[in-house]
Motif scaffolding. Sequence first.
Motif, mmCIF file in Angstrom:
data_model
loop_
_atom_site.group_PDB
_atom_site.id
_atom_site.type_symbol
_atom_site.label_atom_id
_atom_site.label_comp_id
_atom_site.label_asym_id
_atom_site.label_seq_id
_atom_site.Cartn_x
_atom_site.Cartn_y
_atom_site.Cartn_z
ATOM 1 N N ASP A 18 24.638 16.955 -74.262
ATOM 2 C CA ASP A 18 24.352 15.767 -75.085
ATOM 3 C C ASP A 18 25.545 14.809 -75.103
ATOM 4 N N LEU A 19 26.751 15.356 -75.224
ATOM 5 C CA LEU A 19 27.946 14.522 -75.223
ATOM 6 C C LEU A 19 28.129 13.816 -73.872
ATOM 7 N N ALA A 20 27.832 14.534 -72.793
ATOM 8 C CA ALA A 20 27.976 13.948 -71.457
ATOM 9 C C ALA A 20 27.001 12.790 -71.268
ATOM 10 N N ILE A 21 25.755 12.992 -71.701
ATOM 11 C CA ILE A 21 24.748 11.928 -71.590
ATOM 12 C C ILE A 21 25.135 10.740 -72.474
ATOM 13 N N GLN A 22 25.543 11.032 -73.705
ATOM 14 C CA GLN A 22 25.909 9.959 -74.630
ATOM 15 C C GLN A 22 27.107 9.168 -74.115
ATOM 16 N N GLY A 23 28.021 9.855 -73.446
ATOM 17 C CA GLY A 23 29.177 9.171 -72.878
ATOM 18 C C GLY A 23 28.783 8.132 -71.849
ATOM 19 N N VAL A 24 27.799 8.469 -71.019
ATOM 20 C CA VAL A 24 27.312 7.514 -70.017
ATOM 21 C C VAL A 24 26.629 6.335 -70.707
ATOM 22 N N GLU A 35 31.458 9.487 -63.378
ATOM 23 C CA GLU A 35 30.975 10.872 -63.325
ATOM 24 C C GLU A 35 30.467 11.264 -61.943
ATOM 25 N N VAL A 36 29.973 10.279 -61.186
ATOM 26 C CA VAL A 36 29.452 10.565 -59.844
ATOM 27 C C VAL A 36 30.579 11.010 -58.924
ATOM 28 N N LYS A 37 31.661 10.267 -58.901
ATOM 29 C CA LYS A 37 32.786 10.615 -58.032
ATOM 30 C C LYS A 37 33.430 11.931 -58.464
ATOM 31 N N VAL A 38 33.527 12.145 -59.779
ATOM 32 C CA VAL A 38 34.063 13.420 -60.278
ATOM 33 C C VAL A 38 33.226 14.580 -59.757
ATOM 34 N N LEU A 39 31.904 14.437 -59.848
ATOM 35 C CA LEU A 39 31.007 15.486 -59.376
ATOM 36 C C LEU A 39 31.161 15.710 -57.877
ATOM 37 N N GLU A 40 31.188 14.642 -57.091
ATOM 38 C CA GLU A 40 31.313 14.783 -55.638
ATOM 39 C C GLU A 40 32.596 15.527 -55.265
ATOM 40 N N ASN A 41 33.691 15.192 -55.925
ATOM 41 C CA ASN A 41 34.964 15.867 -55.631
ATOM 42 C C ASN A 41 34.906 17.352 -56.004
ATOM 43 N N ARG A 42 34.292 17.652 -57.147
ATOM 44 C CA ARG A 42 34.188 19.049 -57.579
ATOM 45 C C ARG A 42 33.290 19.850 -56.640
ATOM 46 N N LEU A 43 32.184 19.250 -56.226
ATOM 47 C CA LEU A 43 31.252 19.941 -55.333
ATOM 48 C C LEU A 43 31.898 20.209 -53.976
ATOM 49 N N CYS A 195 19.612 19.315 -61.921
ATOM 50 C CA CYS A 195 19.822 18.282 -62.931
ATOM 51 C C CYS A 195 18.553 18.125 -63.769
ATOM 52 N N TYR A 196 18.391 17.019 -64.457
ATOM 53 C CA TYR A 196 17.221 16.789 -65.296
ATOM 54 C C TYR A 196 16.340 15.689 -64.710
ATOM 55 N N GLY A 197 16.245 15.705 -63.401
ATOM 56 C CA GLY A 197 15.429 14.746 -62.661
ATOM 57 C C GLY A 197 15.567 15.097 -61.189
ATOM 58 N N ASP A 198 15.684 14.088 -60.346
ATOM 59 C CA ASP A 198 15.912 14.322 -58.926
ATOM 60 C C ASP A 198 17.367 14.044 -58.582
ATOM 61 N N GLY A 199 17.854 14.753 -57.581
ATOM 62 C CA GLY A 199 19.211 14.546 -57.101
ATOM 63 C C GLY A 199 19.462 15.386 -55.868
ATOM 64 N N ALA A 242 24.599 12.896 -62.811
ATOM 65 C CA ALA A 242 25.915 13.421 -62.422
ATOM 66 C C ALA A 242 26.638 14.018 -63.627
ATOM 67 N N ALA A 243 26.518 13.363 -64.783
ATOM 68 C CA ALA A 243 27.158 13.867 -66.002
ATOM 69 C C ALA A 243 26.585 15.224 -66.397
ATOM 70 N N ILE A 244 25.267 15.357 -66.299
ATOM 71 C CA ILE A 244 24.608 16.633 -66.603
ATOM 72 C C ILE A 244 25.062 17.710 -65.621
ATOM 73 N N LEU A 245 25.111 17.352 -64.346
ATOM 74 C CA LEU A 245 25.498 18.316 -63.319
ATOM 75 C C LEU A 245 26.950 18.774 -63.480
ATOM 76 N N ASN A 246 27.806 17.904 -63.962
ATOM 77 C CA ASN A 246 29.194 18.308 -64.191
ATOM 78 C C ASN A 246 29.287 19.427 -65.225
ATOM 79 N N VAL A 247 28.468 19.335 -66.277
ATOM 80 C CA VAL A 247 28.432 20.400 -67.285
ATOM 81 C C VAL A 247 27.850 21.672 -66.686
ATOM 82 N N LYS A 248 26.741 21.517 -65.961
ATOM 83 C CA LYS A 248 26.051 22.687 -65.430
ATOM 84 C C LYS A 248 26.819 23.348 -64.285
ATOM 85 N N LEU A 249 27.597 22.557 -63.537
ATOM 86 C CA LEU A 249 28.414 23.143 -62.468
ATOM 87 C C LEU A 249 29.469 24.074 -63.051
#
Length: 375
Positions: A18-24, A35-43, A195-199, A242-249
């Motif tokens: 919820d915090l990640a979504i609200q931040g966006v 959040e997209v670039k953060v996720l790509e680097n982590r992945l 994620c909570y949609g497509d990606g 991407a924000a959701i995926l960062n939490v779930k990753l």
Amino acid sequence: MEFRDLKIQYKKYKNDIDLAIQGVINEANFINGKEVKVLENRLAKYVGVKHCISCANGTEAMSLLMMAWGIKEGDAIFIPDFTFFSTGEIVSFCGATPIFVDVDRDTFNIDPGKLEEAIIRIIEEGVLTPRIIIPVDLFGLPANYFEIEKISKKYDLLVLEDAAQGFGGSINEKKAGSFGDAATTSFFPAKPLGCYGDGGAIFTNNDELAELLNSLKVHGKGEDKYDNVRIGVNSRLDTIQAAILNVKLTAFIEHELESVNKVYQQYTERLQGIVEIPLINEGYISSFAQYTIKLKNEKERDSLHAKLTENGIPSVVYYVKPLHKQKAFSSYECNVDELEISTELSGIVLSLPMHPYLTEEEVNEITECIINSIK
């Protein structure tokens, strides 16, 4: 009982998600947010490659590679016959010809021996040009890339790893997504990392390919999105996903992969000798997108499926028909005698509830129902 329980996962990580979504929302940077670039680097770091290029979904990820590699009419692309439709769909979509290859009965993945036979046949026929092999990490288990890559080098073919179901799997600690010339994955909600949609995402060590893909996925952009140097598409992962995926990753790395393999062990202990259970060869780790058993025949499979349903236990048949039997592929010629395993599997497989939050009590309930039904 859920087949793959996303609700319990959300409850566990509700505050962080919820915090990640609200931040966006607060930033209002819904496309190409930080959040997209953060996720790509982590992945990229997790998989062990130089580049991760996120995009709209797993199918688009493969389609972008078809564009980048210039796949066209007259090209032959070798794919497993027992897999989800999109692996063949992206081949036909760009005008190329999918060549259906039978799978290994134990692993469900493309059979290297039959793959080489198919390549030799296409070369000898001289009508199509062999270009790419697309192995699929079916149900979470990486394909036999050591043999596949030997074959690819022998015949000068590219390898595209379809890791839509395989994220988190590995062979001798080399992660799914790091094999071949490039790899793709899906963040569809029910995938190992969803994620909570497509990606989706593409992984590669090739600098030039990564640069080209980053252009193609945003309308063929050059210096910026209004400088269009080639024909591309619109295929971006949005910032909320991407924000959701960062939490779930983080959860996936910290415990989910380990937890789902504990569930695999519980299933295996209880079902050994009752049904055919998944085979995980030495050195391999599966991320268990599905836990798929094999029954003696279609009648026994359908009977068990009905019994589980009666007891409120979800189960799914992946896949009800192999690719060569799909109406959409009916115009492609193939020798059905060379695809016997794929045809057999479609009649005997059944996937059971499988996720990191499945309790031992639930596993007991499921396996007791199976044992009673079989006996």
